[in-house]
Design an enzyme around this catalytic site. Structure first.
Site, mmCIF file in Angstrom:
data_model
loop_
_atom_site.group_PDB
_atom_site.id
_atom_site.type_symbol
_atom_site.label_atom_id
_atom_site.label_comp_id
_atom_site.label_asym_id
_atom_site.label_seq_id
_atom_site.Cartn_x
_atom_site.Cartn_y
_atom_site.Cartn_z
ATOM 1 N N GLU A 69 0.816 -1.210 0.000
ATOM 2 C CA GLU A 69 0.000 0.000 0.000
ATOM 3 C C GLU A 69 0.850 1.260 0.000
ATOM 4 O O GLU A 69 1.994 1.256 0.475
ATOM 5 C CB GLU A 69 -0.912 0.003 1.234
ATOM 6 N N ASN A 83 -3.159 4.224 16.606
ATOM 7 C CA ASN A 83 -4.249 3.943 15.674
ATOM 8 C C ASN A 83 -4.663 2.492 15.825
ATOM 9 O O ASN A 83 -3.856 1.597 15.616
ATOM 10 C CB ASN A 83 -3.802 4.203 14.230
ATOM 11 N N CYS A 93 6.522 -7.150 6.950
ATOM 12 C CA CYS A 93 7.666 -6.687 7.737
ATOM 13 C C CYS A 93 8.177 -7.866 8.550
ATOM 14 O O CYS A 93 7.378 -8.651 9.055
ATOM 15 C CB CYS A 93 7.225 -5.547 8.672
ATOM 16 N N CYS A 95 1.600 -2.575 15.819
ATOM 17 C CA CYS A 95 1.558 -2.278 14.382
ATOM 18 C C CYS A 95 0.889 -3.404 13.604
ATOM 19 O O CYS A 95 1.275 -4.568 13.743
ATOM 20 C CB CYS A 95 2.990 -2.075 13.879
ATOM 21 N N CYS A 106 3.454 8.575 1.640
ATOM 22 C CA CYS A 106 3.986 7.577 2.562
ATOM 23 C C CYS A 106 4.245 6.310 1.753
ATOM 24 O O CYS A 106 3.323 5.679 1.244
ATOM 25 C CB CYS A 106 2.943 7.358 3.666
ATOM 26 N N SER A 122 11.735 5.266 15.423
ATOM 27 C CA SER A 122 10.555 4.831 16.174
ATOM 28 C C SER A 122 10.997 4.426 17.567
ATOM 29 O O SER A 122 11.361 3.279 17.804
ATOM 30 C CB SER A 122 9.894 3.659 15.449
ATOM 31 N N GLY A 145 6.795 -2.014 6.076
ATOM 32 C CA GLY A 145 8.160 -2.531 6.057
ATOM 33 C C GLY A 145 9.170 -1.689 6.808
ATOM 34 O O GLY A 145 8.909 -0.550 7.182
ATOM 35 N N GLU A 146 10.336 -2.303 7.015
ATOM 36 C CA GLU A 146 11.447 -1.621 7.674
ATOM 37 C C GLU A 146 12.460 -1.247 6.579
ATOM 38 O O GLU A 146 13.160 -2.111 6.048
ATOM 39 C CB GLU A 146 12.070 -2.564 8.718
ATOM 40 N N HIS A 199 9.346 5.086 20.913
ATOM 41 C CA HIS A 199 8.151 4.506 21.545
ATOM 42 C C HIS A 199 8.277 4.098 23.009
ATOM 43 O O HIS A 199 7.271 3.762 23.634
ATOM 44 C CB HIS A 199 7.622 3.296 20.766
ATOM 45 N N SER A 245 12.122 6.404 8.086
ATOM 46 C CA SER A 245 11.804 6.015 9.457
ATOM 47 C C SER A 245 12.298 4.601 9.723
ATOM 48 O O SER A 245 12.029 3.684 8.950
ATOM 49 C CB SER A 245 10.286 6.087 9.664
ATOM 50 N N CYS A 260 -1.010 5.635 10.335
ATOM 51 C CA CYS A 260 0.220 4.945 10.756
ATOM 52 C C CYS A 260 -0.113 3.609 11.382
ATOM 53 O O CYS A 260 -0.932 3.537 12.299
ATOM 54 C CB CYS A 260 0.935 5.715 11.863
ATOM 55 N N CYS A 310 6.456 -5.288 15.769
ATOM 56 C CA CYS A 310 6.126 -4.338 16.827
ATOM 57 C C CYS A 310 4.677 -4.612 17.230
ATOM 58 O O CYS A 310 3.810 -4.787 16.372
ATOM 59 C CB CYS A 310 6.306 -2.915 16.321
HETATM 60 N N1 SAH Z 1 9.167 0.290 9.922
HETATM 61 C C1 SAH Z 1 9.455 1.653 10.071
HETATM 62 C C2 SAH Z 1 8.596 2.560 9.230
HETATM 63 C C3 SAH Z 1 7.123 2.220 9.109
HETATM 64 S S1 SAH Z 1 6.075 2.462 10.474
HETATM 65 C C4 SAH Z 1 9.371 2.042 11.522
HETATM 66 O O1 SAH Z 1 8.895 1.250 12.313
HETATM 67 O O2 SAH Z 1 9.832 3.133 11.850
HETATM 68 C C5 SAH Z 1 5.797 4.241 10.570
HETATM 69 C C6 SAH Z 1 5.481 4.699 11.996
HETATM 70 O O3 SAH Z 1 4.161 4.315 12.415
HETATM 71 C C7 SAH Z 1 6.429 4.112 13.021
HETATM 72 O O4 SAH Z 1 6.854 5.078 13.928
HETATM 73 C C8 SAH Z 1 5.552 3.100 13.683
HETATM 74 O O5 SAH Z 1 6.051 2.746 14.917
HETATM 75 C C9 SAH Z 1 4.240 3.816 13.729
HETATM 76 N N2 SAH Z 1 3.101 2.928 14.018
HETATM 77 C C10 SAH Z 1 3.017 1.598 13.793
HETATM 78 N N3 SAH Z 1 1.823 1.129 14.199
HETATM 79 C C11 SAH Z 1 1.123 2.169 14.691
HETATM 80 C C12 SAH Z 1 -0.186 2.324 15.218
HETATM 81 N N4 SAH Z 1 -1.021 1.301 15.305
HETATM 82 N N5 SAH Z 1 -0.572 3.565 15.614
HETATM 83 C C13 SAH Z 1 0.261 4.614 15.488
HETATM 84 N N6 SAH Z 1 1.512 4.540 14.968
HETATM 85 C C14 SAH Z 1 1.945 3.327 14.587
HETATM 86 FE FE1 SF4 Z 2 7.663 -3.178 10.950
HETATM 87 FE FE2 SF4 Z 2 7.705 -0.511 11.479
HETATM 88 FE FE3 SF4 Z 2 5.465 -1.973 11.878
HETATM 89 FE FE4 SF4 Z 2 7.574 -2.305 13.475
HETATM 90 S S1 SF4 Z 2 6.338 -0.420 13.254
HETATM 91 S S2 SF4 Z 2 6.319 -3.949 12.578
HETATM 92 S S3 SF4 Z 2 9.254 -2.055 12.050
HETATM 93 S S4 SF4 Z 2 6.455 -1.582 9.910
#
Ligand code: SAH
Ligand code: SF4
Length: 402
Positions: free
Chosen positions: A124, A332, A144, A151, A137, A253, A199-200, A255, A231, A375, A148
């Site tokens: 996406e 989210n 991935c 996510c 974005c 990230s 993805g990362e 957190h 990111s 996100c 996390c």
């Molecule tokens: N994998 C990379 C980039 C993609 S995620 C990373 O983790 O940085 C982009 C951002 O959205 C990251 O900061 C991630 O931690 C955050 N994110 C993931 N799931 C989320 C959620 N459910 N609500 C809010 N932010 C979230």
């Molecule tokens: Fe992968 Fe980023 Fe989601 Fe973590 S927050 S699972 S690194 S996409």
């Protein structure tokens, strides 16, 4: 089928957990996709098709302009290329776009596209329009490898890395949709790119770097590195290389402010600890007060959102002397998520503590939640295919090609 030409394709990096072959092979119709090739590889592709080096150099320059400055995908529209050359190119090459499976628009104007790769994997991309800017974005992987806990993408298996063509293709497609050809330095709708989709990005380092280099190239799309943010969840060994070889803005990230909590919610922390991540940020080439590092902090109720957490965050950022801004992201939700979002009052209190310490800490307004574009909400059906199914599909495809 033609054999693959000798492109200068690097072997996947030693840190990449997914050994994906990177050899550039022709598509099923025997043609080679020019999108996503570096300038030298584009020239090489022409030379491999028997153009003499001088011709190849000239044609590569023209093609680059048509592809990335004008957004043209049809060789017959390339008016400075002769009428005999156009079909010659058409027979051997193509200029691809990702296939669009579905396009959705949120009530707040956010747009999400479900895209499909040639081998049937879905991913996406999201466009977020604002009054004075528009941010795309971009995804770097289908799924991935990291998981996390907050996510949704993290609940997918990694299906595969996206290629440079598929990464640049997202930008090309967005500009097609926004009617942004030819490339103009001023008045663009797509002004910023964030590598924050699925993805990362640092686990697909080479492809992300090669894709972004094309996006930044001044003869084509020409988007400044200052308007691109990568990111990462904290892939420490590759952060310095990202600074040196891509030199875009860095977002991390974070957190959590203790290893205990971060181990739980961002499991890569078990490998690269909080202190190592912060040290890598302090060492990030090019970070200074004018180009600060963004620390993303998802607000999870009763998990990482106390006043003490906010104070510890400030202490850490000061201890490492980081040119930092903090992005507070309200969590989210997605179906079955194990967390809740902090209350607005809690988020405000957290933000105030960080602000009062002189560090910018805006609360990010969630965008496109109604279409699951915010996100962490990105997730596609690609994971439904098992490895065995994918292998079977690949075999069928191979058989069909004879
Ligand atoms: N994998 C990379 C980039 C993609 S995620 C990373 O983790 O940085 C982009 C951002 O959205 C990251 O900061 C991630 O931690 C955050 N994110 C993931 N799931 C989320 C959620 N459910 N609500 C809010 N932010 C979230
Ligand atoms: Fe992968 Fe980023 Fe989601 Fe973590 S927050 S699972 S690194 S996409």
């Amino acid at each position: 089928m033609q054999t693959a030409p000798a492109f200068s394709m690097p072997i996947p990096g030693h840190i990449d957990p997914v050994p994906v072959p990177r050899a550039l092979v022709p598509r099923s119709d025997g043609r080679i996709d020019l999108l996503g090739l570096s300038k030298p590889d584009l020239r090489m592709a022409l030379e491999t098709s028997q153009l003499d080096p001088k011709q190849a150099k000239l044609r590569a320059k023209q093609l680059w302009h048509w592809i990335y400055n004008r957004g043209v995908t049809d060789f017959s529209l390339m008016t400075d290329i002769s009428k005999t050359m156009q079909p010659w190119l058409e027979q051997r090459f193509t200029i691809s776009r990702p296939q669009v499976v579905e396009a959705q628009v949120s009530t707040d104007g956010t747009r999400k596209w479900l895209l499909r790769t040639d081998d049937g994997n879905d991913y996406e991309m999201v466009f977020i329009p604002d009054a004075d800017r528009g941010t795309l974005c971009v995804s770097s992987q289908v799924g991935c490898t990291l998981n996390c806990r907050f996510c949704h993408t993290g609940t997918m298996r990694l299906v595969r890395n996206l290629s440079p063509s598929e990464i640049v293709g997202q930008v090309m497609l967005a500009r097609d949709a926004l009617g942004e050809w030819p490339s103009q330095p001023e008045g663009r709708m797509l002004t910023n790119i964030v590598m924050m989709g699925m993805g990362e990005p640092l686990y697909n380092f080479d492809n992300v770097r090669d894709g972004l280099k094309i996006v930044m190239d001044g003869d084509g799309i020409g988007l400044s590195r200052r308007r691109i943010t990568l990111s990462t969840s904290g892939v420490v060994p590759l952060m310095a290389r990202a600074g040196e070889e891509i030199s875009v803005n860095l977002a991390v990230s974070l957190h959590a402010v203790t290893n205990e909590i971060r181990d739980e919610i961002v499991p890569i922390n078990r490998k690269y600890k909080l202190e190592e991540v912060l040290q890598a940020c302090a060492d990030y080439p090019g970070a200074n007060n004018a180009r600060r590092i963004t620390f993303e902090y998802v607000m999870l109720k009763d998990k990482n959102d106390s006043d003490a957490d906010a104070r510890e965050l400030v202490r850490l950022l000061k201890f490492y002397d980081l040119p930092a801004k903090v992005n507070l992201i309200p969590f989210n939700p997605w179906p079955g998520a194990p967390y809740e979002c902090s209350t607005p009052e809690r988020i405000k209190a957290f933000s105030n503590i960080v602000f009062d310490a002189g560090i910018s800490a805006p609360v990010r307004t969630p965008r496109g939640r109604d279409i699951d574009a915010a996100c962490g909400q990105l997730k596609t059906a690609s994971e439904k295919k098992t490895r065995a199914e994918l292998d079977r599909l690949a075999e069928e495809k191979q058989a069909a090609l004879g």
